[in-house]
Design a protein around this motif. Structure first.
Motif, PDB file in Angstrom:
ATOM      1  N   ILE A  97      10.266  -7.073 -11.035  1.00 40.13           N
ATOM      2  CA  ILE A  97      10.311  -6.393  -9.741  1.00 40.13           C
ATOM      3  C   ILE A  97       8.908  -6.300  -9.148  1.00 40.13           C
ATOM      4  N   CYS A  98       7.956  -5.905  -9.954  1.00 40.11           N
ATOM      5  CA  CYS A  98       6.576  -5.791  -9.462  1.00 40.11           C
ATOM      6  C   CYS A  98       6.019  -7.146  -9.045  1.00 40.11           C
TER       7      CYS A  98
ATOM      8  N   SER B 187      13.877  -5.275  -5.897  1.00 35.70           N
ATOM      9  CA  SER B 187      12.575  -5.260  -5.223  1.00 35.70           C
ATOM     10  C   SER B 187      12.742  -5.168  -3.717  1.00 35.70           C
ATOM     11  N   GLU B 188      13.744  -5.845  -3.171  1.00 36.79           N
ATOM     12  CA  GLU B 188      13.982  -5.748  -1.731  1.00 36.79           C
ATOM     13  C   GLU B 188      14.455  -4.352  -1.345  1.00 36.79           C
ATOM     14  N   ALA B 189      15.252  -3.710  -2.209  1.00 40.94           N
ATOM     15  CA  ALA B 189      15.665  -2.333  -1.933  1.00 40.94           C
ATOM     16  C   ALA B 189      14.472  -1.392  -1.939  1.00 40.94           C
ATOM     17  N   ILE B 190      13.536  -1.597  -2.871  1.00 40.86           N
ATOM     18  CA  ILE B 190      12.325  -0.765  -2.912  1.00 40.86           C
ATOM     19  C   ILE B 190      11.485  -0.974  -1.655  1.00 40.86           C
ATOM     20  N   ARG B 191      11.318  -2.226  -1.257  1.00 37.97           N
ATOM     21  CA  ARG B 191      10.500  -2.509  -0.073  1.00 37.97           C
ATOM     22  C   ARG B 191      11.108  -1.877   1.174  1.00 37.97           C
ATOM     23  N   ARG B 192      12.421  -1.998   1.355  1.00 40.44           N
ATOM     24  CA  ARG B 192      13.066  -1.460   2.552  1.00 40.44           C
ATOM     25  C   ARG B 192      13.040   0.064   2.542  1.00 40.44           C
ATOM     26  N   ASN B 193      13.192   0.670   1.385  1.00 37.68           N
ATOM     27  CA  ASN B 193      13.107   2.129   1.334  1.00 37.68           C
ATOM     28  C   ASN B 193      11.702   2.618   1.654  1.00 37.68           C
ATOM     29  N   HIS B 194      10.695   1.917   1.209  1.00 37.00           N
ATOM     30  CA  HIS B 194       9.309   2.326   1.487  1.00 37.00           C
ATOM     31  C   HIS B 194       8.991   2.229   2.977  1.00 37.00           C
TER      32      HIS B 194
ATOM     33  N   ARG C 212       7.664  -9.617  -7.706  1.00 35.49           N
ATOM     34  CA  ARG C 212       8.200  -9.941  -6.391  1.00 35.49           C
ATOM     35  C   ARG C 212       7.612  -9.050  -5.305  1.00 35.49           C
ATOM     36  N   LEU C 213       7.179  -7.859  -5.656  1.00 36.54           N
ATOM     37  CA  LEU C 213       6.542  -6.970  -4.682  1.00 36.54           C
ATOM     38  C   LEU C 213       5.055  -7.271  -4.519  1.00 36.54           C
ATOM     39  N   GLY C 214       4.528  -8.152  -5.330  1.00 32.51           N
ATOM     40  CA  GLY C 214       3.121  -8.480  -5.257  1.00 32.51           C
ATOM     41  C   GLY C 214       2.212  -7.410  -5.822  1.00 32.51           C
ATOM     42  N   THR C 215       2.656  -6.726  -6.850  1.00 28.13           N
ATOM     43  CA  THR C 215       1.870  -5.666  -7.463  1.00 28.13           C
ATOM     44  C   THR C 215       2.083  -5.706  -8.974  1.00 28.13           C
ATOM     45  N   THR C 216       1.527  -4.759  -9.659  1.00 29.81           N
ATOM     46  CA  THR C 216       1.689  -4.629 -11.107  1.00 29.81           C
ATOM     47  C   THR C 216       2.161  -3.215 -11.426  1.00 29.81           C
ATOM     48  N   PRO C 217       2.835  -3.020 -12.547  1.00 28.80           N
ATOM     49  CA  PRO C 217       3.247  -1.656 -12.913  1.00 28.80           C
ATOM     50  C   PRO C 217       2.040  -0.749 -13.077  1.00 28.80           C
ATOM     51  N   SER C 218       2.137   0.448 -12.518  1.00 30.37           N
ATOM     52  CA  SER C 218       1.038   1.416 -12.610  1.00 30.37           C
ATOM     53  C   SER C 218       0.917   1.912 -14.043  1.00 30.37           C
ATOM     54  N   PRO C 219      -0.290   2.245 -14.480  1.00 31.57           N
ATOM     55  CA  PRO C 219      -0.486   2.669 -15.879  1.00 31.57           C
ATOM     56  C   PRO C 219       0.181   3.998 -16.172  1.00 31.57           C
ATOM     57  N   CYS C 220       0.829   4.045 -17.307  1.00 36.11           N
ATOM     58  CA  CYS C 220       1.516   5.271 -17.757  1.00 36.11           C
ATOM     59  C   CYS C 220       1.579   5.230 -19.276  1.00 36.11           C
ATOM     60  N   ASP C 221       1.073   6.269 -19.904  1.00 37.96           N
ATOM     61  CA  ASP C 221       1.043   6.346 -21.364  1.00 37.96           C
ATOM     62  C   ASP C 221       2.324   7.009 -21.849  1.00 37.96           C
ATOM     63  N   LEU C 222       3.135   6.241 -22.563  1.00 38.36           N
ATOM     64  CA  LEU C 222       4.408   6.736 -23.079  1.00 38.36           C
ATOM     65  C   LEU C 222       4.378   6.661 -24.594  1.00 38.36           C
TER      66      LEU C 222
ATOM     67  N   ARG D  10       0.832  -1.191   0.000  1.00 37.88           N
ATOM     68  CA  ARG D  10       0.000   0.000   0.000  1.00 37.88           C
ATOM     69  C   ARG D  10       0.875   1.253   0.000  1.00 37.88           C
ATOM     70  N   GLY D  11       0.369   2.266  -0.669  1.00 38.38           N
ATOM     71  CA  GLY D  11       1.082   3.534  -0.706  1.00 38.38           C
ATOM     72  C   GLY D  11       2.269   3.546  -1.629  1.00 38.38           C
ATOM     73  N   VAL D  12       2.376   2.571  -2.532  1.00 40.25           N
ATOM     74  CA  VAL D  12       3.518   2.466  -3.445  1.00 40.25           C
ATOM     75  C   VAL D  12       2.993   2.385  -4.874  1.00 40.25           C
ATOM     76  N   LYS D  13       3.606   3.171  -5.758  1.00 42.86           N
ATOM     77  CA  LYS D  13       3.310   3.120  -7.177  1.00 42.86           C
ATOM     78  C   LYS D  13       4.627   2.885  -7.924  1.00 42.86           C
ATOM     79  N   VAL D  14       4.657   1.841  -8.728  1.00 44.50           N
ATOM     80  CA  VAL D  14       5.845   1.508  -9.509  1.00 44.50           C
ATOM     81  C   VAL D  14       5.526   1.749 -10.977  1.00 44.50           C
ATOM     82  N   PHE D  15       6.304   2.624 -11.604  1.00 44.90           N
ATOM     83  CA  PHE D  15       6.126   2.935 -13.017  1.00 44.90           C
ATOM     84  C   PHE D  15       7.324   2.393 -13.802  1.00 44.90           C
ATOM     85  N   SER D  16       7.048   1.940 -14.993  1.00 41.91           N
ATOM     86  CA  SER D  16       8.093   1.381 -15.837  1.00 41.91           C
ATOM     87  C   SER D  16       8.258   2.229 -17.081  1.00 41.91           C
TER      88      SER D  16
END
Length: 516
Positions: free
Chosen positions: A19-20, A497-504, A22-32, A2-8
């Motif tokens: 990475i997503c 992914s572990e670095a992202i989790r620990r930073n969050h 392993r974090l149990g999530t999906t990449p957030s939508p982003c139109d590129l 919760r409270g985390v958004k991962v963009f690719s």
């Protein structure tokens, strides 16, 4: 989470997906996308207000598009009122341009860091910066993760007899990285050094006497030659050329050669005849009066060096140093014909045209080839980029000397570096270990696999290389991965992914640096 958004970004979507996962999530939508004129277009497709945003964007073959896309995504998230913005860059773009290597050069890595801070980044996560000092380029926190623990674990699990491997550095600049991996594995290490062979070089025929004096000042200072002229009898020489000491006497008076026993006559001259016994006593004052410098202390009065006191140890160390010839990027035999370096200077190789000895010619050739634009590093080699070094190694008109310091005989050699792009230095190090060092197997290990068009195929064709081990910090096509039989890719998605989790969650990341 919760409270985390991962963009690719578009540079490495496969790594972002892993990475997503392993974090149990999906990449957030982003139109590129791109506008008609080529400008990059970014549109965040979800609310990021008061969220921790992580943007996964590595360097790629389209490096400039990747950098601009990352900057626009950071700025778009800043405009969307994100709580914090963390840029996850497995391979930091332009990391090899972290210092000024020549006059009027640019420190591009610092410029990219400044652009990221201006765009609105709050934190940076990267893997194995080419220069660790780059962390000081940012005014924001930087987590420079290391792939060494994962590589060490892979070696322990997959390399047979890993306790007897030797970690090899393919150049002197990578010694620190190699010794760190050797310490983690508690094994030996070795160093391969490649340098241009100047023993067969020639020098321009129009070289002035003022330029040639540089050589003699290096071997024997001008002050010493002046001192000898003042203490010599002017009646013994009719011309200035006769008063100039010969090369043989300069070698005796210079400090570059080891002192030998000499006999001193009543006149201020030095005899080269060796003496079995040399008395010390009243003759000591006459030695100084004859112009003998303090550096030429008699052997009987000089304390033996540690090498002279341990001849057996010195012989053993000397056997671990192997010097080979390198022509056109490959190790050759000693009887292989040398390339015609005379074509480089437009001169004949006939030695009768010059009466200068080989040592003088080699030094003058080196000194005359230096350019003013390379003064920052102090030497020409310090200013050369990796691409320039690769081109020199492949140049068929130049001969190089490859030195292997350390024993790899009947052992597995692991050649280690952080970046693998062009292959000349890798092939040279592998052939040196196998053909001269008699290594039984060679692994080429790198963190960032920046292969050019033909690099991977050249490594595949090298018979001295058994396996190519890299990580997935840099994207590679599926076709390239499937076509290679030697390539092994270590996945870093768990580390990131572990670095992202620990930073969050505000946890420490020091556990990610352990190889246990």
């Amino acid at each position: 989470m919760r409270g985390v958004k991962v963009f690719s970004g578009t540079s490495h979507p496969a790594l972002a997906e892993a990475i997503c996962q392993r974090l149990g999530t999906t990449p957030s939508p982003c139109d590129l996308g791109h506008f008609a004129n080529g400008e990059i277009r970014v549109q965040i497709g979800t609310s990021i207000r008061n969220e921790d945003v992580f943007i996964v964007q590595s360097g790629s073959s389209r490096i400039n598009d990747s950098v601009m896309e990352m900057l626009i995504m950071i700025n778009a998230c800043k405009g969307g009122s994100a709580k914090s913005i963390t840029a996850v860059l497995p391979y930091f773009p332009y990391s090899r341009q972290s210092k000024k290597k020549a006059h009027r050069g640019a420190i591009t890595a610092k410029m990219v860091a400044n652009l990221m801070v201006v765009a609105g980044v709050n934190h940076v996560i990267t893997v194995d910066l080419h220069s660790s000092q780059m962390q000081g380029f940012f005014g924001k926190p930087v987590d420079n993760l290391f792939a060494e623990p994962l590589i060490a674990r892979w070696i322990r699990a997959n390399v047979r007899g890993w306790r007897d491997v030797v970690v090899v550095s393919k150049n002197v600049g990578g010694t620190k990285r190699v010794t760190s991996l050797a310490d983690a594995l508690k094994v030996r290490f070795a160093i391969v050094s490649t340098d241009r062979d100047r023993r067969r070089s020639t020098y321009p025929s129009n070289l002035s006497m003022a330029d040639s004096s540089v050589f003699f000042d290096a071997v024997e200072p001008a002050s010493l030659r002046t001192f000898e002229r003042q203490n010599s009898d002017p009646d013994d020489a009719d011309t200035e050329a006769d008063r100039t000491p010969s090369r043989k006497s300069r070698q005796l008076n210079g400090s570059s050669l080891r002192p030998k026993a000499v006999t001193i006559s009543s006149e201020p001259q030095i005899s080269t005849a060796p003496q079995a016994d040399t008395d010390s006593g009243p003759e000591d004052d006459s030695l100084l009066g004859a112009g003998l410098s303090r550096a030429e202390t008699m052997p009987s009065a000089r304390r033996p060096s540690e090498y002279e006191a341990n001849d057996a140890l010195g012989d053993e160390k000397a056997r671990d140093v192997i010097i080979s010839r390198l022509i056109s990027g490959h190790v050759v035999d000693d009887d292989h014909p040398s390339p015609a370096l005379s074509a480089q200077f437009g001169l004949s190789r006939n030695s009768d045209d010059h009466d200068t000895d080989n040592m003088t010619a080699s030094f003058i050739s080196t000194a005359s080839s230096l350019q003013a634009d390379h003064a920052l590093g102090g030497t020409l080699d310090a200013a050369a980029t990796s691409d320039e070094e690769e081109e020199e190694i492949r140049n068929p008109t130049l001969e190089h000397t490859v030195t292997l310091v350390g024993s790899v005989k009947d052992r597995t050699a692991i050649i280690m570096d952080d970046i693998m792009d062009r292959t000349a230095s890798w092939v040279a190090a592998a052939e040196t270990c196998v053909k001269r060092g008699h290594a039984k197997k060679v692994y080429c290990v790198a963190i960032h696999a920046l292969f050019d068009d033909e690099a991977l195929q050249e490594l595949e064709d090298c018979d001295c290389i058994d396996h190519i081990v890299v990580t997935n910090t840099f994207p590679m096509s599926t076709e390239r991965l499937q076509s290679s039989k030697k390539l092994i890719v270590i996945d870093l998605s768990n580390l990131l992914s572990e670095a992202i989790r620990r930073n969050h969650h505000g946890e420490t990341v020091s556990g990610l640096f352990s190889a246990d």
